[in-house]
Design an enzyme around this catalytic site. Structure first.
Site, mmCIF file in Angstrom:
data_model
loop_
_atom_site.group_PDB
_atom_site.id
_atom_site.type_symbol
_atom_site.label_atom_id
_atom_site.label_comp_id
_atom_site.label_asym_id
_atom_site.label_seq_id
_atom_site.Cartn_x
_atom_site.Cartn_y
_atom_site.Cartn_z
ATOM 1 N N ASN A 6 0.876 -1.170 0.000
ATOM 2 C CA ASN A 6 0.000 0.000 0.000
ATOM 3 C C ASN A 6 0.916 1.223 0.000
ATOM 4 O O ASN A 6 1.519 1.550 1.026
ATOM 5 C CB ASN A 6 -0.886 -0.041 1.257
ATOM 6 N N LEU A 7 1.033 1.872 -1.155
ATOM 7 C CA LEU A 7 1.993 2.983 -1.284
ATOM 8 C C LEU A 7 1.432 4.293 -0.725
ATOM 9 O O LEU A 7 2.149 5.294 -0.660
ATOM 10 C CB LEU A 7 2.429 3.132 -2.751
ATOM 11 N N LYS A 8 0.151 4.277 -0.347
ATOM 12 C CA LYS A 8 -0.502 5.441 0.288
ATOM 13 C C LYS A 8 -0.268 6.718 -0.533
ATOM 14 O O LYS A 8 -0.342 6.679 -1.749
ATOM 15 C CB LYS A 8 -0.027 5.568 1.741
ATOM 16 N N HIS A 88 -9.750 0.718 4.759
ATOM 17 C CA HIS A 88 -8.454 0.959 5.411
ATOM 18 C C HIS A 88 -8.657 1.920 6.585
ATOM 19 O O HIS A 88 -9.440 2.856 6.501
ATOM 20 C CB HIS A 88 -7.443 1.532 4.413
ATOM 21 N N GLU A 90 -6.997 4.327 7.717
ATOM 22 C CA GLU A 90 -6.764 5.761 7.455
ATOM 23 C C GLU A 90 -7.997 6.392 6.811
ATOM 24 O O GLU A 90 -8.316 7.550 7.050
ATOM 25 C CB GLU A 90 -5.499 5.943 6.606
ATOM 26 N N GLU A 157 -5.524 -5.362 10.371
ATOM 27 C CA GLU A 157 -4.507 -4.338 10.631
ATOM 28 C C GLU A 157 -4.873 -3.581 11.911
ATOM 29 O O GLU A 157 -5.711 -2.667 11.876
ATOM 30 C CB GLU A 157 -4.450 -3.330 9.480
ATOM 31 N N GLY A 163 2.099 2.110 10.852
ATOM 32 C CA GLY A 163 3.052 3.221 10.759
ATOM 33 C C GLY A 163 3.743 3.572 12.065
ATOM 34 O O GLY A 163 4.385 4.612 12.174
ATOM 35 N N SER A 193 3.033 -2.234 10.453
ATOM 36 C CA SER A 193 4.470 -2.269 10.767
ATOM 37 C C SER A 193 5.148 -3.592 10.384
ATOM 38 O O SER A 193 6.029 -4.073 11.099
ATOM 39 C CB SER A 193 4.723 -1.920 12.233
HETATM 40 P P1 PGA Z 1 2.542 0.266 7.701
HETATM 41 O O1 PGA Z 1 1.113 0.424 7.017
HETATM 42 O O2 PGA Z 1 3.185 -0.959 7.120
HETATM 43 O O3 PGA Z 1 3.295 1.529 7.349
HETATM 44 O O4 PGA Z 1 2.321 0.123 9.161
HETATM 45 C C1 PGA Z 1 0.313 -0.691 6.742
HETATM 46 C C2 PGA Z 1 -0.995 -0.287 6.131
HETATM 47 O O5 PGA Z 1 -1.507 0.801 6.461
HETATM 48 O O6 PGA Z 1 -1.561 -1.008 5.296
#
Ligand code: PGA
Length: 235
Positions: A6-8, A88, A90, A157, A163, A193
């Site tokens: 997931n490159l966000k 997700h 976020e 998750e 993160g 993470s």
């Molecule tokens: P992260 O994010 O690996 O930076 O913790 C994972 C995600 O949000 O899918």
């Protein structure tokens, strides 16, 4: 195994093109046989030449129309995209998507036959409130979702692990995945993470079918290493 990046909100279209080209070189030369997914930023989508599956991080449930700032299915069709990330944390917590909106989005993309990577996970206060509260919170994220959909992939998750560099213990991941597997037979990824130094241990756990990786996937060599680790576990 399924290894997803997931490159966000990172990497421009040019950078994403370079990333995918480097990844492709690795996939071709290493001969690994894993299911690799990449979710670039929306404006970085393109007609990439890759054996990996490219998906969308988000899309408004519409073909097109008056939804300022959003994209519709027409925009994904332009690049042949048939895979989407839904739910997700976020988008739930920062962008304020509600359970109802998420369920409606799920239904819309299911009808179109998309592969859906659906994310669930608890915030820290729910985890700290004990297992019953935590599972009740996660259970609610399954409501309104067709858990028998054949093109469903679920990603567990924990919000507090995303993160932050924090991860649940292997024992915790195994226990929660075992419980979540009772709710759906869909492949179940762990995310939060995941790094080069813990990916292999996590992927080796019972009921973990792969990983969804954010920040550590931004370095293509690291992401490639995790794919190689998955291959190694299966050989
Ligand atoms: P992260 O994010 O690996 O930076 O913790 C994972 C995600 O949000 O899918």
């Amino acid at each position: 195994m399924i290894i997803a990046a997931n490159l966000k909100t990172n990497l421009t279209r040019v950078q994403t093109g370079e990333y995918i080209a480097n990844l492709e070189t690795f996939l071709q030369t290493s001969g690994v046989k894993q299911d690799v997914y990449i979710f670039p930023a929306i404006s970085s989508l393109d007609s990439f030449q890759t054996s990996a599956c490219v998906g969308a991080q988000n899309c408004y449930p519409t073909k097109n129309g008056a939804f300022t700032g959003e994209i519709g299915v027409d925009h994904l069709d332009e690049f042949g995209i048939k895979t989407i990330l839904i739910g997700h944390s976020e988008r739930r917590h920062i962008l304020g998507e509600t359970k109802e909106q998420i369920a409606a989005k799920f239904e819309y993309f299911k009808k179109l036959g998309y592969t859906i990577v659906y994310c669930v996970g608890e915030p820290l206060e729910k985890r700290e409130a004990g297992e019953a509260v935590m599972m009740e919170y996660i259970d609610a994220q399954y409501k309104g979702i067709d858990t028998a959909y054949e093109k469903l992939i679920i990603a567990y998750e924990p919000v507090w692990a995303i993160g932050t560099g924090l991860t649940p213990s292997s024992e915790d991941i195994k226990n929660i995945h075992t419980k979540l597997k009772e709710k759906s037979n869909a492949p179940l990824l762990y995310g939060g993470s995941v790094k080069v130094n813990n990916a292999k241990e996590i992927m080796a756990l019972e009921n973990v079918d792969g990983v969804l990786v954010g920040s550590a996937a931004l370095h293509v060599e690291d992401f490639a290493q995790m794919i190689a680790d998955a291959q190694h576990l299966e050989s």
